[in-house]
Design a protein around this motif. Structure first.
Motif, PDB file in Angstrom:
ATOM      1  N   PRO A  81       0.815  -1.213   0.000  1.00 40.17           N
ATOM      2  CA  PRO A  81       0.000   0.000   0.000  1.00 40.17           C
ATOM      3  C   PRO A  81       0.845   1.257   0.000  1.00 40.17           C
ATOM      4  CG  PRO A  81       0.135  -0.896   2.215  1.00 40.17           C
ATOM      5  CD  PRO A  81       0.860  -1.865   1.318  1.00 40.17           C
ATOM      6  N   GLY A  82       0.195   2.379  -0.271  1.00 42.35           N
ATOM      7  CA  GLY A  82       0.861   3.668  -0.172  1.00 42.35           C
ATOM      8  C   GLY A  82       0.805   4.459  -1.475  1.00 42.35           C
ATOM      9  N   THR A  83       0.280   5.688  -1.381  1.00 42.70           N
ATOM     10  CA  THR A  83       0.205   6.556  -2.551  1.00 42.70           C
ATOM     11  C   THR A  83       1.587   6.829  -3.125  1.00 42.70           C
ATOM     12  OG1 THR A  83      -1.786   7.615  -1.653  1.00 42.70           O
ATOM     13  CG2 THR A  83      -0.614   8.793  -3.389  1.00 42.70           C
ATOM     14  N   HIS A  84       2.586   6.934  -2.250  1.00 45.71           N
ATOM     15  CA  HIS A  84       3.944   7.221  -2.717  1.00 45.71           C
ATOM     16  C   HIS A  84       4.479   6.100  -3.591  1.00 45.71           C
ATOM     17  CE1 HIS A  84       4.137   4.932   0.940  1.00 45.71           C
ATOM     18  NE2 HIS A  84       5.451   4.844   0.965  1.00 45.71           N
ATOM     19  N   ARG A  85       4.070   4.857  -3.305  1.00 44.75           N
ATOM     20  CA  ARG A  85       4.528   3.728  -4.123  1.00 44.75           C
ATOM     21  C   ARG A  85       3.825   3.721  -5.481  1.00 44.75           C
ATOM     22  NH1 ARG A  85       7.910   1.320  -1.016  1.00 44.75           N
ATOM     23  NH2 ARG A  85       7.586   1.168   1.233  1.00 44.75           N
ATOM     24  N   LEU A  86       2.562   4.102  -5.480  1.00 40.98           N
ATOM     25  CA  LEU A  86       1.850   4.217  -6.751  1.00 40.98           C
ATOM     26  C   LEU A  86       2.498   5.289  -7.625  1.00 40.98           C
ATOM     27  CD1 LEU A  86      -1.888   3.973  -5.633  1.00 40.98           C
ATOM     28  CD2 LEU A  86      -0.540   2.226  -6.805  1.00 40.98           C
ATOM     29  N   SER A  87       2.903   6.392  -7.005  1.00 39.06           N
ATOM     30  CA  SER A  87       3.544   7.456  -7.765  1.00 39.06           C
ATOM     31  C   SER A  87       4.858   6.980  -8.372  1.00 39.06           C
ATOM     32  CB  SER A  87       3.790   8.661  -6.848  1.00 39.06           C
ATOM     33  OG  SER A  87       4.392   9.716  -7.556  1.00 39.06           O
ATOM     34  N   THR A  88       5.627   6.201  -7.612  1.00 42.45           N
ATOM     35  CA  THR A  88       6.876   5.656  -8.126  1.00 42.45           C
ATOM     36  C   THR A  88       6.615   4.704  -9.288  1.00 42.45           C
ATOM     37  OG1 THR A  88       7.933   5.841  -5.968  1.00 42.45           O
ATOM     38  CG2 THR A  88       8.930   4.326  -7.538  1.00 42.45           C
ATOM     39  N   ALA A  89       5.579   3.880  -9.159  1.00 44.37           N
ATOM     40  CA  ALA A  89       5.224   2.958 -10.242  1.00 44.37           C
ATOM     41  C   ALA A  89       4.859   3.733 -11.504  1.00 44.37           C
ATOM     42  CB  ALA A  89       4.070   2.061  -9.809  1.00 44.37           C
ATOM     43  N   LEU A  90       4.115   4.819 -11.345  1.00 45.33           N
ATOM     44  CA  LEU A  90       3.744   5.640 -12.501  1.00 45.33           C
ATOM     45  C   LEU A  90       4.975   6.246 -13.168  1.00 45.33           C
ATOM     46  CD1 LEU A  90       0.598   7.523 -11.115  1.00 45.33           C
ATOM     47  CD2 LEU A  90       0.630   5.682 -12.803  1.00 45.33           C
ATOM     48  N   ALA A  91       5.943   6.670 -12.351  1.00 45.80           N
ATOM     49  CA  ALA A  91       7.167   7.240 -12.910  1.00 45.80           C
ATOM     50  C   ALA A  91       7.916   6.207 -13.743  1.00 45.80           C
ATOM     51  CB  ALA A  91       8.055   7.762 -11.779  1.00 45.80           C
ATOM     52  N   VAL A  92       7.959   4.974 -13.251  1.00 50.81           N
ATOM     53  CA  VAL A  92       8.624   3.900 -13.994  1.00 50.81           C
ATOM     54  C   VAL A  92       7.924   3.656 -15.326  1.00 50.81           C
ATOM     55  CG1 VAL A  92       9.132   1.429 -14.000  1.00 50.81           C
ATOM     56  CG2 VAL A  92       9.539   2.781 -11.930  1.00 50.81           C
ATOM     57  N   VAL A  93       6.604   3.573 -15.285  1.00 47.79           N
ATOM     58  CA  VAL A  93       5.840   3.323 -16.517  1.00 47.79           C
ATOM     59  C   VAL A  93       6.033   4.477 -17.498  1.00 47.79           C
ATOM     60  CG1 VAL A  93       3.523   3.033 -17.474  1.00 47.79           C
ATOM     61  CG2 VAL A  93       4.167   1.853 -15.355  1.00 47.79           C
ATOM     62  N   ALA A  94       6.061   5.700 -16.983  1.00 51.86           N
ATOM     63  CA  ALA A  94       6.270   6.853 -17.859  1.00 51.86           C
ATOM     64  C   ALA A  94       7.628   6.780 -18.553  1.00 51.86           C
ATOM     65  CB  ALA A  94       6.157   8.149 -17.057  1.00 51.86           C
ATOM     66  N   ALA A  95       8.662   6.384 -17.815  1.00 51.20           N
ATOM     67  CA  ALA A  95       9.992   6.268 -18.409  1.00 51.20           C
ATOM     68  C   ALA A  95      10.030   5.166 -19.463  1.00 51.20           C
ATOM     69  CB  ALA A  95      11.021   6.005 -17.317  1.00 51.20           C
ATOM     70  N   VAL A  96       9.373   4.045 -19.153  1.00 48.31           N
ATOM     71  CA  VAL A  96       9.324   2.931 -20.111  1.00 48.31           C
ATOM     72  C   VAL A  96       8.619   3.374 -21.386  1.00 48.31           C
ATOM     73  CG1 VAL A  96       8.304   0.660 -20.531  1.00 48.31           C
ATOM     74  CG2 VAL A  96       9.448   1.132 -18.356  1.00 48.31           C
ATOM     75  N   HIS A  97       7.499   4.068 -21.216  1.00 44.50           N
ATOM     76  CA  HIS A  97       6.749   4.536 -22.384  1.00 44.50           C
ATOM     77  C   HIS A  97       7.561   5.559 -23.182  1.00 44.50           C
ATOM     78  CE1 HIS A  97       3.287   5.373 -24.869  1.00 44.50           C
ATOM     79  NE2 HIS A  97       3.269   6.653 -24.511  1.00 44.50           N
ATOM     80  N   SER A 136      12.611   1.571   7.637  1.00 41.88           N
ATOM     81  CA  SER A 136      13.642   2.222   8.457  1.00 41.88           C
ATOM     82  C   SER A 136      14.864   2.669   7.663  1.00 41.88           C
ATOM     83  CB  SER A 136      14.092   1.268   9.564  1.00 41.88           C
ATOM     84  OG  SER A 136      14.644   0.074   9.003  1.00 41.88           O
ATOM     85  N   TYR A 137      14.878   2.480   6.357  1.00 37.69           N
ATOM     86  CA  TYR A 137      16.102   2.776   5.609  1.00 37.69           C
ATOM     87  C   TYR A 137      16.383   4.273   5.545  1.00 37.69           C
ATOM     88  CZ  TYR A 137      19.590   3.097   1.962  1.00 37.69           C
ATOM     89  OH  TYR A 137      20.730   3.392   1.270  1.00 37.69           O
ATOM     90  N   ASN A 138      15.341   5.067   5.290  1.00 35.04           N
ATOM     91  CA  ASN A 138      15.537   6.507   5.185  1.00 35.04           C
ATOM     92  C   ASN A 138      14.212   7.214   5.399  1.00 35.04           C
ATOM     93  OD1 ASN A 138      16.942   8.864   4.894  1.00 35.04           O
ATOM     94  ND2 ASN A 138      17.672   8.457   2.827  1.00 35.04           N
ATOM     95  N   ALA A 139      14.273   8.525   5.613  1.00 36.40           N
ATOM     96  CA  ALA A 139      13.054   9.277   5.869  1.00 36.40           C
ATOM     97  C   ALA A 139      13.233  10.743   5.508  1.00 36.40           C
ATOM     98  CB  ALA A 139      12.654   9.163   7.338  1.00 36.40           C
ATOM     99  N   ASN A 140      12.211  11.317   4.915  1.00 40.20           N
ATOM    100  CA  ASN A 140      12.112  12.758   4.745  1.00 40.20           C
ATOM    101  C   ASN A 140      10.668  13.132   5.083  1.00 40.20           C
ATOM    102  OD1 ASN A 140      10.388  12.908   2.245  1.00 40.20           O
ATOM    103  ND2 ASN A 140      12.129  11.820   1.339  1.00 40.20           N
ATOM    104  N   PRO A 141      10.336  14.405   5.203  1.00 41.05           N
ATOM    105  CA  PRO A 141       8.991  14.770   5.647  1.00 41.05           C
ATOM    106  C   PRO A 141       7.864  14.197   4.792  1.00 41.05           C
ATOM    107  CG  PRO A 141      10.450  16.646   5.832  1.00 41.05           C
ATOM    108  CD  PRO A 141      11.240  15.578   5.129  1.00 41.05           C
ATOM    109  N   VAL A 142       8.075  14.130   3.493  1.00 45.82           N
ATOM    110  CA  VAL A 142       7.013  13.612   2.621  1.00 45.82           C
ATOM    111  C   VAL A 142       6.870  12.104   2.776  1.00 45.82           C
ATOM    112  CG1 VAL A 142       6.248  13.330   0.237  1.00 45.82           C
ATOM    113  CG2 VAL A 142       7.241  15.500   0.976  1.00 45.82           C
ATOM    114  N   SER A 143       7.982  11.370   2.742  1.00 48.12           N
ATOM    115  CA  SER A 143       7.898   9.912   2.838  1.00 48.12           C
ATOM    116  C   SER A 143       7.392   9.482   4.214  1.00 48.12           C
ATOM    117  CB  SER A 143       9.261   9.265   2.558  1.00 48.12           C
ATOM    118  OG  SER A 143      10.194   9.542   3.585  1.00 48.12           O
ATOM    119  N   MET A 144       7.732  10.247   5.259  1.00 48.11           N
ATOM    120  CA  MET A 144       7.253   9.898   6.593  1.00 48.11           C
ATOM    121  C   MET A 144       5.743  10.120   6.693  1.00 48.11           C
ATOM    122  SD  MET A 144       8.809  10.904  10.316  1.00 48.11           S
ATOM    123  CE  MET A 144      10.191   9.754  10.154  1.00 48.11           C
ATOM    124  N   ARG A 145       5.273  11.235   6.177  1.00 49.24           N
ATOM    125  CA  ARG A 145       3.831  11.494   6.188  1.00 49.24           C
ATOM    126  C   ARG A 145       3.072  10.424   5.401  1.00 49.24           C
ATOM    127  NH1 ARG A 145       3.582  16.050   3.460  1.00 49.24           N
ATOM    128  NH2 ARG A 145       2.635  15.213   1.588  1.00 49.24           N
TER     129      ARG A 145
END
Length: 245
Positions: free
Chosen positions: A89-105, A142-151
């Motif tokens: 789950p997680g909106t941030h993971r969906l956004s990353t998936a979209l970025a990958v698909v955009a690069a592939v396309h 626990s690998y890393n954190a910034n304000p957006v990824s933590m939220r």
């Protein structure tokens, strides 16, 4: 290119991070494509004049976007829909998936194959992987954190409804002069967790921001009574560990 306040302590401002990341376009060929979040592309349109842009996001204006209904999720690539089922789950993971698909396309590769592969990927250690132990779900982010990824991690924790939602939030690093304000912002945006334990200097003196959900603050993890905490856990509880290593 995606712009987040990670390492803002080194760069000074979100605008400086944005400008540095957009400088990647200097290395593009004339027919190259710059892949950007949809909102960033609109914000920086004057800096991108003359560039071929591929955008991703959650709005209808994005070239690559997520479409969700009550029964299915699809990735829409310039009007064509592909079934999509992500394992975490997680909106941030969906956004990353979209970025990958955009690069592939953008490079003309096989979008359908890329989406099929994304659906099977496992999360690396410390990047939000899940483990269920005696009925308790542990999320290791626990690998890393910034304000957006933590939220976003705390928001994803809020999607669970099987038991108590418990968050361990560790100090975020490399935030410079903005560190105090950004830690406070995260504290004020953590309502998706039922109980929150905080660690490190950044979260000190912020108990009131958690509005009664603060389980305690600890300067270092070794001061936390992990044995007593585990003894109190019960099946259905979900524990998020989010921090910078």
């Amino acid at each position: 290119v995606s712009v987040l306040p990670a390492h803002i302590g080194n760069m000074g401002s979100i605008e400086a991070i944005r400008d540095e990341k957009l400088s990647i376009q200097a290395g593009l060929n004339e027919d190259g494509t710059l892949v950007l979040p949809d909102d960033l592309a609109h914000l920086c349109r004057d800096q991108l004049k003359g560039r071929r842009i591929m955008t991703f996001g959650f709005k209808d204006t994005a070239d690559i976007r997520i479409e969700q209904s009550a029964t299915a999720t699809s990735i829409v690539v310039q009007g064509q829909r592909y079934p999509f089922q992500f394992s975490v789950p997680g909106t941030h993971r969906l956004s990353t998936a979209l970025a990958v698909v955009a690069a592939v396309h953008a490079i003309g590769a096989d979008v359908a194959a890329a989406i099929d592969t994304l659906c099977t990927l496992e999360v690396p250690d410390g990047r939000g992987n899940h483990e269920t132990i005696r009925g308790v779900v542990v999320i290791d982010d626990s690998y890393n954190a910034n304000p957006v990824s933590m939220r976003m991690a705390v928001q994803a924790l809020g999607t669970y409804d099987t038991g108590r939602r418990i968050a361990f939030l560790g100090e975020m690093l490399e935030l410079g002069e903005q560190g105090a304000g950004l830690h406070k912002m995260v504290a004020e945006q953590s309502a998706d967790a039922d109980i929150i334990y905080t660690f490190g200097d950044g979260f000190r003196d912020l108990a009131s921001c958690f509005e009664g959900r603060h389980g305690g603050h600890f300067d270092v993890p070794s001061k936390f009574d992990l044995t007593a905490f585990c003894a109190d856990l019960r099946p259905g509880d979900v524990v998020l560990v989010k921090g910078a290593n």
